[in-house]
Write a protein that holds these residues in place. Structure first.
Motif, PDB file in Angstrom:
ATOM      1  N   UNK A  50       0.838  -1.192   0.000  1.00  0.00           N
ATOM      2  CA  UNK A  50       0.000   0.000   0.000  1.00  0.00           C
ATOM      3  C   UNK A  50       0.879   1.249   0.000  1.00  0.00           C
ATOM      4  N   UNK A  51       0.485   2.247  -0.793  1.00  0.00           N
ATOM      5  CA  UNK A  51       1.271   3.473  -0.854  1.00  0.00           C
ATOM      6  C   UNK A  51       2.666   3.225  -1.376  1.00  0.00           C
ATOM      7  N   UNK A  52       2.774   2.481  -2.456  1.00  0.00           N
ATOM      8  CA  UNK A  52       4.081   2.034  -2.960  1.00  0.00           C
ATOM      9  C   UNK A  52       4.963   3.186  -3.438  1.00  0.00           C
ATOM     10  N   UNK A  53       4.361   4.277  -3.892  1.00  0.00           N
ATOM     11  CA  UNK A  53       5.129   5.462  -4.254  1.00  0.00           C
ATOM     12  C   UNK A  53       6.199   5.202  -5.283  1.00  0.00           C
ATOM     13  N   UNK A  54       7.428   5.578  -4.945  1.00  0.00           N
ATOM     14  CA  UNK A  54       8.558   5.450  -5.875  1.00  0.00           C
ATOM     15  C   UNK A  54       9.300   4.129  -5.718  1.00  0.00           C
ATOM     16  N   UNK A  74      -1.154   2.823  -5.097  1.00  0.00           N
ATOM     17  CA  UNK A  74      -0.777   4.187  -4.741  1.00  0.00           C
ATOM     18  C   UNK A  74      -1.866   5.138  -5.202  1.00  0.00           C
ATOM     19  N   UNK A  75      -1.918   6.273  -4.544  1.00  0.00           N
ATOM     20  CA  UNK A  75      -2.879   7.312  -4.900  1.00  0.00           C
ATOM     21  C   UNK A  75      -2.527   7.940  -6.250  1.00  0.00           C
ATOM     22  N   UNK A  76      -1.252   7.830  -6.620  1.00  0.00           N
ATOM     23  CA  UNK A  76      -0.739   8.502  -7.815  1.00  0.00           C
ATOM     24  C   UNK A  76      -0.486   7.483  -8.923  1.00  0.00           C
ATOM     25  N   UNK A  77      -1.045   7.719 -10.088  1.00  0.00           N
ATOM     26  CA  UNK A  77      -0.998   6.741 -11.180  1.00  0.00           C
ATOM     27  C   UNK A  77       0.420   6.448 -11.654  1.00  0.00           C
ATOM     28  N   UNK A  78       1.295   7.460 -11.680  1.00  0.00           N
ATOM     29  CA  UNK A  78       2.629   7.221 -12.233  1.00  0.00           C
ATOM     30  C   UNK A  78       3.505   6.367 -11.315  1.00  0.00           C
ATOM     31  N   UNK A  79       3.019   6.079 -10.118  1.00  0.00           N
ATOM     32  CA  UNK A  79       3.719   5.133  -9.251  1.00  0.00           C
ATOM     33  C   UNK A  79       3.869   3.786  -9.951  1.00  0.00           C
ATOM     34  N   UNK A 110       1.564  -4.808   3.284  1.00  0.00           N
ATOM     35  CA  UNK A 110       2.698  -4.076   3.844  1.00  0.00           C
ATOM     36  C   UNK A 110       2.700  -2.641   3.339  1.00  0.00           C
ATOM     37  N   UNK A 111       3.148  -1.722   4.189  1.00  0.00           N
ATOM     38  CA  UNK A 111       3.125  -0.312   3.830  1.00  0.00           C
ATOM     39  C   UNK A 111       4.183   0.447   4.620  1.00  0.00           C
ATOM     40  N   UNK A 112       4.835   1.375   3.967  1.00  0.00           N
ATOM     41  CA  UNK A 112       5.889   2.158   4.620  1.00  0.00           C
ATOM     42  C   UNK A 112       5.539   3.644   4.633  1.00  0.00           C
ATOM     43  N   UNK A 113       5.550   4.228   5.840  1.00  0.00           N
ATOM     44  CA  UNK A 113       5.385   5.677   6.010  1.00  0.00           C
ATOM     45  C   UNK A 113       4.118   6.207   5.351  1.00  0.00           C
ATOM     46  N   UNK A 114       3.018   5.483   5.519  1.00  0.00           N
ATOM     47  CA  UNK A 114       1.755   5.923   4.936  1.00  0.00           C
ATOM     48  C   UNK A 114       0.595   5.910   5.924  1.00  0.00           C
TER      49      UNK A 114
END
Length: 245
Positions: A50-54, A74-79, A110-114
């Motif tokens: 979750x919230x995989x980001x970069x 992720x909330x952001x598509x380009x992730x 699993x999720x980091x800093x989210x």
């Protein structure tokens, strides 16, 4: 403060290209969480990040865990493009992490800093319990109320962080808590302006809903330098690893 998902999305999207170079604490959190998780279990069929980001955490997952299928959100598509560079064969869910509906039950979520962005952790606890297989594991990192204490004192702006004890009490009703830890990293900068740049480059300037004027920035720097002449910024991190009851 009220959390505005649209602002969070906008500011984190702006920071994507600078995030990995500036998110030193988030990388420490990801490495530590995976290190502790490896002592519990390393082999999974289905993993959902979750919230995989970069992909800071994704990199650690790929290096240290075995899995059959990887799902990322992720909330952001380009992730998606960032994560596919690390693990090409993924299923990507774009959107709010609590609203996604995976087709499969997971063995690890699993999720980091989210998790600090979630408003209702009681609801989150139950949502992900229902997404896990029997004996599935939920592992996440977040921040304690001591996080960014300097920013809170200077501006009065802060997320409503929960203490380790509060998080424990919430998740222990649905999970057996296998591991939890709170730790600090104190970063030093050359000036308050560098601190603002650091926050912008990691997407955290979305703490404020308002744009700052030149006067606001000047007043912030003067007050910060007066209270914290060494230009420190405190990160207070929390890690939890839980098994579904």
């Amino acid at each position: 403060m009220q959390i505005n998902p649209a602002i969070i999305k906008k500011q984190f999207e702006k920071s994507f290209d600078t995030y990995n170079l500036n998110a030193s604490v988030q990388k420490i959190m990801a490495q530590k969480m995976i290190s502790k998780l490896c002592k519990i279990r390393t082999n999974y069929d289905n993993i959902l990040e979750l919230g995989a980001g970069t992909g800071l955490l994704t990199e650690e997952i790929k290096k240290n865990l075995k899995f059959q299928k990887f799902y990322a959100n992720d909330l952001i598509a380009k992730s998606e493009s960032y994560i596919k560079k690390i693990i090409p064969d993924i299923v990507f869910y774009c959107g709010n992490a609590k609203r996604i509906k995976p087709a499969q039950k997971m063995d690890l979520i699993i999720s980091n800093a989210m998790f600090q962005w979630f408003k209702n952790l009681d609801e989150i606890s139950k949502i992900y319990r229902n997404t896990l297989n029997k004996d599935g594991i939920l592992a996440f990192s977040s921040f304690s109320p001591k996080n960014y204490k300097e920013i809170r004192e200077v501006t009065g702006i802060s997320l409503e962080y929960k203490t380790l004890e509060e998080i424990y009490n919430i998740f222990s009703s649905d999970y057996n808590i296998l591991y939890n830890e709170e730790f600090e990293n104190i970063l030093k900068f050359n000036s308050p302006l560098e601190i603002l740049a650091h926050m912008k480059n990691t997407g955290v300037n979305c703490l404020s809903n308002n744009s700052w004027t030149f006067k606001d920035v000047k007043e912030f720097c003067e007050k910060y330098k007066n209270i914290y002449p060494e230009n420190t910024l405190t990160y207070s991190s929390i890690i939890f690893i839980c098994r579904k009851k």
